[in-house]
Design a protein around this motif. Structure first.
Motif, short mmCIF file in Angstrom:
data_model
loop_
_atom_site.label_atom_id
_atom_site.label_comp_id
_atom_site.label_asym_id
_atom_site.label_seq_id
_atom_site.Cartn_x
_atom_site.Cartn_y
_atom_site.Cartn_z
N TYR A 8 -0.94 -3.94 -4.81
CA TYR A 8 -1.34 -3.34 -6.08
C TYR A 8 -0.36 -3.76 -7.15
CZ TYR A 8 -4.46 -0.33 -3.43
OH TYR A 8 -5.45 0.14 -2.61
N TYR A 39 -7.05 -3.71 -6.96
CA TYR A 39 -6.07 -4.18 -5.99
C TYR A 39 -6.15 -5.69 -5.84
CZ TYR A 39 -9.97 -4.41 -2.68
OH TYR A 39 -11.14 -4.70 -2.06
N ARG A 74 -10.09 2.82 -2.12
CA ARG A 74 -10.34 1.38 -2.18
C ARG A 74 -11.67 1.05 -1.49
NH1 ARG A 74 -6.29 -0.21 0.44
NH2 ARG A 74 -7.30 -0.77 2.37
N ARG A 100 0.82 -1.21 0.00
CA ARG A 100 0.00 0.00 0.00
C ARG A 100 0.85 1.26 0.00
NH1 ARG A 100 -1.68 -0.54 5.07
NH2 ARG A 100 -2.82 1.40 5.02
#
Length: 114
Positions: A93, A84, A76, A58
């Protein structure tokens, strides 16, 4: 008499990561860990024609996109952010997905939204 508490053992998400939290935090690469190519032969996905694809954590993904970690997490949750991967309880990702998302965000003018 003092006891030293060992850091918890955490399984690595990507190749080359240490399994001890203390090793991760104290390593010189802790601020900028190297991403690892995704599975497949040398990062190639012949079925989709993608090359050079990598998975990012992240924080790495937020830095890659130039946004805050908070923005990435909230996008998200809203469902309007980049695609993702959820690997167990971890979020990752793919760089090709991030690049695709950034391409869709391109605008020529503020006059007309898409």
């Amino acid at each position: 008499m003092s006891f030293r508490v060992k850091p918890p053992v955490i399984g690595p998400m990507f190749e080359g990561q240490s399994t001890r939290l203390g090793d991760r935090l104290n390593s010189p690469a802790a601020s900028a860990p190297e991403p690892v190519q995704s599975s497949g032969s040398a990062g190639h996905r012949s079925a989709q024609g993608l090359t050079g694809s990598r998975r990012l954590h992240r924080k790495q993904a937020a830095a890659y996109m130039g946004v805050s970690l908070s923005w990435l997490d909230k996008s998200r949750l809203r469902g309007d952010g980049p695609v993702y991967l959820q690997i167990g309880g971890r979020i990752a990702y793919d760089t090709t997905d991030l690049d695709d998302y950034l391409k869709r965000c391109r605008r020529r003018s503020t006059a007309r939204p898409p």
